[in-house]
Design an enzyme around this catalytic site. Structure first.
Site, PDB file in Angstrom:
ATOM      1  N   LYS A  47      70.942  70.657 -27.133  1.00 28.93           N
ATOM      2  CA  LYS A  47      69.712  71.193 -26.582  1.00 28.93           C
ATOM      3  C   LYS A  47      68.820  70.085 -26.045  1.00 28.93           C
ATOM      4  O   LYS A  47      67.940  70.318 -25.237  1.00 28.93           O
ATOM      5  CB  LYS A  47      68.917  71.923 -27.687  1.00 28.93           C
ATOM      6  CG  LYS A  47      69.613  73.079 -28.327  1.00 28.93           C
ATOM      7  CD  LYS A  47      68.662  73.648 -29.441  1.00 28.93           C
ATOM      8  CE  LYS A  47      69.384  74.656 -30.288  1.00 28.93           C
ATOM      9  NZ  LYS A  47      68.539  75.060 -31.434  1.00 28.93           N
ATOM     10  N   GLU A 103      71.695  63.462 -20.559  1.00 32.66           N
ATOM     11  CA  GLU A 103      71.644  63.492 -22.024  1.00 32.66           C
ATOM     12  C   GLU A 103      70.281  62.992 -22.492  1.00 32.66           C
ATOM     13  O   GLU A 103      69.595  62.259 -21.772  1.00 32.66           O
ATOM     14  CB  GLU A 103      72.797  62.615 -22.562  1.00 32.66           C
ATOM     15  CG  GLU A 103      72.830  62.363 -24.039  1.00 32.66           C
ATOM     16  CD  GLU A 103      73.045  63.598 -24.894  1.00 32.66           C
ATOM     17  OE1 GLU A 103      72.258  64.564 -24.759  1.00 32.66           O
ATOM     18  OE2 GLU A 103      73.964  63.593 -25.738  1.00 32.66           O
ATOM     19  N   ASP A 104      69.888  63.390 -23.700  1.00 30.57           N
ATOM     20  CA  ASP A 104      68.603  62.923 -24.228  1.00 30.57           C
ATOM     21  C   ASP A 104      68.674  61.483 -24.726  1.00 30.57           C
ATOM     22  O   ASP A 104      67.809  60.678 -24.422  1.00 30.57           O
ATOM     23  CB  ASP A 104      68.072  63.864 -25.333  1.00 30.57           C
ATOM     24  CG  ASP A 104      69.052  64.088 -26.482  1.00 30.57           C
ATOM     25  OD1 ASP A 104      70.199  63.594 -26.436  1.00 30.57           O
ATOM     26  OD2 ASP A 104      68.673  64.777 -27.445  1.00 30.57           O
ATOM     27  N   PHE A 156      64.413  56.643 -35.703  1.00 33.41           N
ATOM     28  CA  PHE A 156      64.660  58.016 -35.271  1.00 33.41           C
ATOM     29  C   PHE A 156      63.490  58.518 -34.452  1.00 33.41           C
ATOM     30  O   PHE A 156      62.348  58.468 -34.877  1.00 33.41           O
ATOM     31  CB  PHE A 156      64.918  58.927 -36.474  1.00 33.41           C
ATOM     32  CG  PHE A 156      65.719  60.133 -36.087  1.00 33.41           C
ATOM     33  CD1 PHE A 156      67.099  60.056 -35.951  1.00 33.41           C
ATOM     34  CD2 PHE A 156      65.090  61.334 -35.806  1.00 33.41           C
ATOM     35  CE1 PHE A 156      67.837  61.161 -35.559  1.00 33.41           C
ATOM     36  CE2 PHE A 156      65.818  62.446 -35.411  1.00 33.41           C
ATOM     37  CZ  PHE A 156      67.198  62.366 -35.282  1.00 33.41           C
ATOM     38  N   ARG A 169      60.688  69.118 -30.925  1.00 36.43           N
ATOM     39  CA  ARG A 169      61.246  69.054 -29.565  1.00 36.43           C
ATOM     40  C   ARG A 169      60.190  69.279 -28.487  1.00 36.43           C
ATOM     41  O   ARG A 169      60.289  68.769 -27.384  1.00 36.43           O
ATOM     42  CB  ARG A 169      62.261  70.181 -29.354  1.00 36.43           C
ATOM     43  CG  ARG A 169      63.638  69.903 -29.811  1.00 36.43           C
ATOM     44  CD  ARG A 169      64.572  70.974 -29.256  1.00 36.43           C
ATOM     45  NE  ARG A 169      65.685  71.234 -30.142  1.00 36.43           N
ATOM     46  CZ  ARG A 169      66.765  70.457 -30.237  1.00 36.43           C
ATOM     47  NH1 ARG A 169      66.862  69.370 -29.495  1.00 36.43           N
ATOM     48  NH2 ARG A 169      67.736  70.747 -31.059  1.00 36.43           N
TER      49      ARG A 169
HETATM   50  P1  IMP Z   1      75.803  59.657 -30.663  1.00 36.87           P
HETATM   51  O1  IMP Z   1      77.062  60.491 -30.589  1.00 36.87           O
HETATM   52  O2  IMP Z   1      75.718  58.895 -31.967  1.00 36.87           O
HETATM   53  O3  IMP Z   1      75.594  58.768 -29.468  1.00 36.87           O
HETATM   54  O4  IMP Z   1      74.608  60.648 -30.823  1.00 36.87           O
HETATM   55  C1  IMP Z   1      74.105  61.359 -29.834  1.00 36.87           C
HETATM   56  C2  IMP Z   1      73.294  62.526 -30.340  1.00 36.87           C
HETATM   57  O5  IMP Z   1      72.689  62.316 -31.617  1.00 36.87           O
HETATM   58  C3  IMP Z   1      72.173  62.727 -29.374  1.00 36.87           C
HETATM   59  O6  IMP Z   1      72.558  63.560 -28.323  1.00 36.87           O
HETATM   60  C4  IMP Z   1      71.111  63.342 -30.252  1.00 36.87           C
HETATM   61  O7  IMP Z   1      71.278  64.731 -30.289  1.00 36.87           O
HETATM   62  C5  IMP Z   1      71.348  62.764 -31.605  1.00 36.87           C
HETATM   63  N1  IMP Z   1      70.422  61.631 -31.864  1.00 36.87           N
HETATM   64  C6  IMP Z   1      70.743  60.334 -32.007  1.00 36.87           C
HETATM   65  N2  IMP Z   1      69.665  59.579 -32.253  1.00 36.87           N
HETATM   66  C7  IMP Z   1      68.615  60.433 -32.227  1.00 36.87           C
HETATM   67  C8  IMP Z   1      67.192  60.257 -32.401  1.00 36.87           C
HETATM   68  O8  IMP Z   1      66.660  59.153 -32.624  1.00 36.87           O
HETATM   69  N3  IMP Z   1      66.433  61.372 -32.316  1.00 36.87           N
HETATM   70  C9  IMP Z   1      66.956  62.611 -32.077  1.00 36.87           C
HETATM   71  N4  IMP Z   1      68.269  62.821 -31.911  1.00 36.87           N
HETATM   72  C10 IMP Z   1      69.101  61.746 -32.001  1.00 36.87           C
HETATM   73 MG    MG Z   2      71.827  65.415 -27.744  1.00 35.37          MG
END
Ligand code: IMP
Ligand code: MG
Length: 179
Positions: A47, A103-104, A156, A169
Site C-alpha cells: 500500500k 515504491e515507498d 523506522f 500513513r
Molecule cells: P525490503 O524488502 O526490506 O527492502 O522492505 C521493503 C518494505 O518494507 C517496504 O516496501 C516497506 O513496506 C517496508 N519498510 C521498510 N522500512 C520501512 C520503514 O522505515 N517504514 C515503513 N515501512 C518500511
Molecule cells: Mg512497501
C-alpha cells in the site's frame, strides 16, 4: 483536529512536506526527460506507494497508464524475513512496454529484487524503479533503484504512505519513529 494531532505515536519530523513536494517535482522532471516522446506504465507497490505515486504521476510531462501490485513478506512489524509472495498481480499487459515501478522505500532490497525479477519475466521493453526513500546501508541483497527521492539512515519512518502497523500513513510529512 488535524491529522497530525490525531496520531499519537512518538516521532520526530524528518522530511517536511515542502521538501517532499519539491523533490517529487524534480523526480518527475527527470523521468519525463528520460522517457520523452514515450508512454509509461507506472506500477505502484501497495500500500505504501499510493500517495507518492499519485503525486509523482501528476507532475509527469508524459502520458502514463497506472497499475498496482501488492506483495507480502512473511514476518510482521518492522522486520522482513526474506520470503516474498505476490498477493495482487498487475492486470495491464506490460510486454514490450516501458515500465516504471514506484515504491515507498527500499530497505533490505529483498522485496524489490523479487518484484523486478517477476516483472522481467513478463518481457517489458524497459523496466526501471523509482523509490521515494532509500535506506542504502541496510541492504541484504544488492539492489539499486534508478530514481531515489531521499536517501535516509537507519531508523523506522512513517508518513506520506509509509506505516507502522497500519498507523500514520495519512500524515503529509515523513517522521522517524522514536519509541
Ligand atoms: P525490503 O524488502 O526490506 O527492502 O522492505 C521493503 C518494505 O518494507 C517496504 O516496501 C516497506 O513496506 C517496508 N519498510 C521498510 N522500512 C520501512 C520503514 O522505515 N517504514 C515503513 N515501512 C518500511
Ligand atoms: Mg512497501
Amino acid at each position: 483536529m488535524s491529522g497530525e494531532t490525531m496520531e499519537t505515536m512518538k516521532k520526530e519530523l524528518l522530511i517536511p512536506r515542502s521538501a517532499i513536494e519539491q523533490r517529487v517535482r524534480e523526480l518527475a522532471q527527470e523521468i519525463s526527460r528520460d522517457y520523452e516522446g514515450g508512454e509509461l506504465i507506472v506500477i505502484g507497490v501497495l500500500k505504501g506507494a499510493f500517495i507518492f505515486m499519485a503525486d509523482l504521476i501528476r507532475c509527469l510531462a508524459i502520458p502514463c497508464q497506472v497499475d498496482f501490485t501488492r506483495l507480502a513478506s512473511y514476518g510482521s512489524g518492522t522486520i522482513s524475513t526474506g520470503q516474498v509472495v505476490v498477493t495482487k498481480d498487475i492486470e495491464i499487459a506490460i510486454e514490450g512496454r516501458d515500465v516504471l515501478v514506484v515504491e515507498d522505500i527500499v530497505d533490505t532490497g529483498v522485496t524489490l529484487s523479487f518484484l523486478v525479477d517477476k516483472l522481467r519475466g513478463k518481457a517489458p521493453r524497459s523496466l526501471k524503479v523509482c523509490t521515494f526513500l532509500d535506506k542504502k546501508r541496510r541492504r541484504k541483497v544488492p539492489f539499486e533503484a534508478d530514481y531515489v527521492g531521499f536517501t535516509i539512515e537507519d531508523g523506522f519512518v512513517v508518513g506520506y504512505g509509509l506505516d507502522f502497523d497500519e498507523r500514520a500513513r495519512f500524515l503529509p510529512d515523513v517522521y522517524v519513529v522514536t519509541e
